[in-house]
Enzyme design. Structure first.
Site, PDB file in Angstrom:
ATOM      1  CG  HIS A 700      28.891 -18.297  -7.883  1.00 59.79           C
ATOM      2  ND1 HIS A 700      29.965 -17.581  -7.483  1.00 59.79           N
ATOM      3  CD2 HIS A 700      28.805 -18.578  -8.978  1.00 59.79           C
ATOM      4  CE1 HIS A 700      30.417 -17.253  -8.448  1.00 59.79           C
ATOM      5  NE2 HIS A 700      30.154 -17.929  -9.869  1.00 59.79           N
ATOM      6  CB  CYS A 732      30.688 -13.986 -11.711  1.00 64.99           C
ATOM      7  SG  CYS A 732      31.137 -14.629 -13.355  1.00 64.99           S
TER       8      CYS A 732
HETATM    9  N1  GLN Z   1      30.114 -10.843 -19.383  1.00 64.84           N
HETATM   10  C1  GLN Z   1      29.857 -11.811 -18.949  1.00 64.84           C
HETATM   11  C2  GLN Z   1      28.542 -11.895 -17.812  1.00 64.84           C
HETATM   12  O1  GLN Z   1      28.487 -11.088 -17.067  1.00 64.84           O
HETATM   13  C3  GLN Z   1      30.818 -12.823 -18.032  1.00 64.84           C
HETATM   14  C4  GLN Z   1      30.743 -14.005 -17.474  1.00 64.84           C
HETATM   15  C5  GLN Z   1      32.004 -14.947 -17.090  1.00 64.84           C
HETATM   16  O2  GLN Z   1      32.986 -14.419 -17.253  1.00 64.84           O
HETATM   17  N2  GLN Z   1      31.630 -16.139 -16.668  1.00 64.84           N
HETATM   18  O3  GLN Z   1      27.962 -12.892 -17.885  1.00 64.84           O
HETATM   19 ZN    ZN Z   2      32.873 -14.661 -13.963  1.00 64.86          ZN
END
Ligand code: GLN
Ligand code: ZN
Length: 765
Positions: A700, A732
């Site tokens: 983030h 993420c």
């Molecule tokens: N596979 C998704 C990505 O990488 C997962 C995103 C999420 O869980 N918020 O964007």
């Molecule tokens: Zn995520």
């Protein structure tokens, strides 16, 4: 004799065409001067009041409008501005207000979190070392504005003290009495001033009342409301609860207020039973939340009429307020601008404006008899019937499949331990395998390409070639970085739910069905109106193409059933559980198609699993049972050697490890880089035996993490986890990041992994 009243609890801020968002973003970008910005906001605010009046609402809420978030408005009104913003007292400037919401060059933004079980996020008030002071009486100001400019005597809305304090952070349990004593005088002053102004009713929102409360908390609540009543005995308080029923009905209706608002949609059975068997005090008004403020469907007026009839046996109509179940902030503004939907869907929808029309229709029926609005009743019945009879709601094969899911469909044939041995053999991955969560940067170039394709400037072939180029480019990049398990990058997806909704049967998409998610950010959730059906493979072409370019395994990427459910507006003629199983069955076919195409590591993302938890702890298990079962239904038909991954974006695991384990995914990746310590603690206390990827850096932030930093994080986790279980990944997906940050960050991650891997291997020999 007094008459039934029609009332609203809150109106969407964003405007029919998201004018609110545009004004905010232009102002932030410096393209709109403050004066003009304020003018635009004022005209939107007044327009919304006029609209509600025109729709026949008697009690129109004021002070529900905001420049960002209503909780932030409360904090600012109380002068609760954290030190880091350099606030020195007096009215809080717009600049400080937006710094709290969004951060500035020197101070980070305040934390933001979900408003109960909705997708709306509020700014969390911070109470440490604060001396709250009333900086301005916002509800009074809003009341005066409506009165002076439009002649409307509005009903000021504020967040009640119990909810405000419980949603705040920065105090310990034992400081609670002190916090209450500091904030209560400000509430008292607000109410006193409203009373002095001649305000008739104030709406005090206490959604926190519907959560599970302890006995001593009821004492606190009694104290709070006794003080508020004594402060302004002439002012009528509508104590408004929503999102569920309050378990302590007798105490609630005995509080010294003049009205009690209850949710008869989400707490319907419980609330109806309470009123019927316990009665309702003769000196109070009952706010009946009849029209669903959380969903987009037209009301079944005949059914609601029946409920009203039942209630009027206990409470006479003159003491009833007909209302939506909660603020209409959670639904889009109006169906009248939707031109792309099939008739039977469009006619069955009701957004904020249509819901208010339903409220006034019902009030009219009570005042002048049902026959006076016979047409509206007939239209409601016809619209609901038409949608129910549509072929999309009558896919018998799907109904049959969902009604009898045999238990072997939700369990993998082999237990994890045995699968694990086979998978190790099949994949022969190095110790601490490295991978990513799925998406790579969605650059302006990619967004433009998608737009060209959507507008028809590009043919499907042109678009397809473009997507393939991106995939090929990123397969090369991943190989060069040295990742062990690759992904195709999700360049073809705008949004992880919309993408699947567009390809499955049973979903509809609006043109302007936006709702506020946080600040100026709005989302346009898909609408699940029919039986969810698998029509054709949705992700196979891209994943298989990526796999054809490399010898490394490529992980397929799907959004899980629970997340698709929780991020959509869902039909309400069958249970959410049923809809979730339908989605799971469709995804199961996709999983099988991927596997058949040679994609044998498949990640099924469930970032929204936790947020679907009901508000009352007693209801958790019921939800978790079918949520977990749905995930397993989607993922358990594969061979033993096929590896199922999942991903979640939270850090509160203490009470969740058990659930995660039940999903029976071979590998889970979770978001932990900002709360690593906590997570490590959780694993110290509980055992978890499956593969786990603890996010090793925070995606983030644009910051590139140093190798040493990542090594440290890894070593902390290795202290509590077996290295054989451990995967290395960012925390993420990377779609919001730039390429310039992404590549060096991943390189550092891989380098850190090599360092730790070597240390582990050396220690072994
Ligand atoms: N596979 C998704 C990505 O990488 C997962 C995103 C999420 O869980 N918020 O964007
Ligand atoms: Zn995520």
């Amino acid at each position: 004799m007094s008459q039934v009243v029609s009332s609203n609890l809150g109106y969407p801020r964003i405007g029919e065409h998201r004018e609110w968002k545009k004004a905010l973003e232009d102002f932030w970008a410096g393209h709109l001067e403050e004066e003009l910005f304020l003018q635009k906001m004022e005209s939107l605010r007044l327009e919304h009041l006029q609209k509600q009046k025109a729709l026949g609402i008697d009690r129109i809420p004021v002070n529900d409008f905001t420049f960002y978030d209503h909780m932030l408005d409360m904090s600012v009104m109380f002068g609760l501005v954290p030190k880091r913003y350099g606030y020195t007292g007096g009215p809080v400037s717009l600049e400080t207000y937006f710094s709290m919401a969004r951060g500035n060059s020197t101070a980070v933004a305040s934390e933001m979190t979900k408003w109960f079980n909705t997708n709306y996020h509020y700014i969390v008030p911070e109470l440490h070392d604060m001396q709250p002071k009333l900086t301005e009486n916002r509800p009074l100001k809003a009341y005066r504005e409506a009165k002076e400019k439009l002649g409307i005597s509005g009903k000021p809305v504020i967040v009640g003290p119990y909810t405000f304090i419980t949603l705040s952070k920065g105090y310990s349990r034992k400081e609670l009495p002190a916090v209450i004593l500091r904030l209560l005088p400000l509430y008292e002053q607000i109410l006193r001033e409203l009373q002095q102004e001649g305000v008739e009713w104030v709406q005090i929102d206490e959604p926190a009342f519907v959560t599970t409360l302890a006995e001593e908390e009821l004492e606190t609540i009694k104290y709070l409301y006794t003080r508020l009543h004594e402060a302004a005995p002439q002012l009528n308080i509508m104590l408004q609860t929503y999102f569920d029923a309050v378990d302590w009905y007798d105490e609630l209706v005995a509080l010294p207020v003049q009205g009690i608002g209850l949710d008869f949609v989400h707490g319907r059975e419980q609330n109806a039973a309470h009123v019927k068997t316990h009665g309702f005090p003769a000196d109070k008004v009952l706010g009946l939340g009849l029209v669903d403020g959380r969903n987009v469907w037209r009301s079944d007026l005949a059914e609601i009429w029946q409920l009203i009839q039942d209630i009027t046996r206990t409470v006479d109509a003159g003491r009833l307020w007909l209302q939506p179940s909660c603020s209409l902030l959670h639904v889009p503004v109006t169906v009248s601008n939707e031109h792309g939907l099939k008739d039977e869907i469009r006619q069955a929808l009701a957004f904020a404006d249509e819901k208010l029309t339903e409220i006034s229709t019902l009030a009219q029926a009570l005042r002048h008899g049902k026959d006076s609005v016979a047409q509206a009743f007939a239209d409601s019945e016809a619209a609901i019937a038409a949608l129910c009879q549509s072929p999309e709601r009558n896919r018998t094969a799907i109904h049959q499949a969902v009604s009898a899911i045999p238990s072997q469909m939700t369990a993998r044939p082999l237990a994890y331990e045995e699968r694990r041995a086979k998978q190790q053999q099949r994949w022969s991955l190095p110790l601490l395998p490295t991978t990513t969560i799925g998406s790579f940067p969605q650059t302006p170039g990619i967004r433009q390409a998608r737009l060209k394709y959507k507008k028809g400037d590009w043919t499907p072939e042109q678009y397809n070639i473009f997507i393939r180029e991106q995939i090929a480019k990123w397969v090369d990049i991943q190989e060069e970085i040295g990742l062990d398990v690759l992904v195709h990058g999700e360049f073809e997806r705008t949004d992880m739910v919309e993408f699947f909704g567009e390809k499955l049967g049973g979903f509809a998409f609006t043109q302007l069905g936006w709702v506020q998610s946080y600040g100026s950010r709005c989302v346009k959730p898909p609408i699940i109106y029919g039986d969810v059906a698998f029509l054709e493979p949705m992700t196979v072409a891209e994943s298989a193409y990526a796999q054809s370019l490399t010898d490394k395994p490529v992980k397929g990427m799907l959004t899980g059933p629970v997340t698709i459910l929780n991020w959509s507006f869902v039909r309400d003629d069958i249970s959410r559980e049923q809809v979730c199983y339908q989605i799971a069955l469709a995804l199961r076919k996709e999983v099988e198609a991927l596997e058949a195409a040679g994609i044998q590591m498949i990640q099924v993302d469930e970032p929204a699993l936790r947020e679907g938890l009901p508000l009352k702890k007693a209801d958790w298990q019921g939800y978790l049972d079918w949520a977990v079962e749905s995930f397993r239904l989607a993922t358990s038909s594969v061979q033993d050697t096929t590896q199922i991954h999942t991903h979640m974006c939270y850090c509160e695991f203490h009470d969740f490890i058990d659930v995660i384990s039940k999903l029976d995914a071979d590998v889970i990746s979770i978001e932990t880089s900002r709360s690593h310590g906590e997570l490590v603690e959780a694993f110290e206390a509980e055992t978890y035996d499956k593969g786990i990827g603890l996010g090793v850096y925070d995606i983030h932030s644009p910051r590139i993490p140093a190798v040493e930093e990542i090594v440290q994080i890894m070593e902390q986790s290795l202290a509590v986890l077996d290295p054989g279980q451990f995967w290395i990944n960012p925390d993420c997906g990377l779609k919001t990041r730039g390429i310039e940050e992404t590549i060096p960050s991943l390189k550092n991650m891989v380098e850190a992994t090599h360092i730790v891997r070597n240390r582990l291997l050396q220690n072994d020999v």
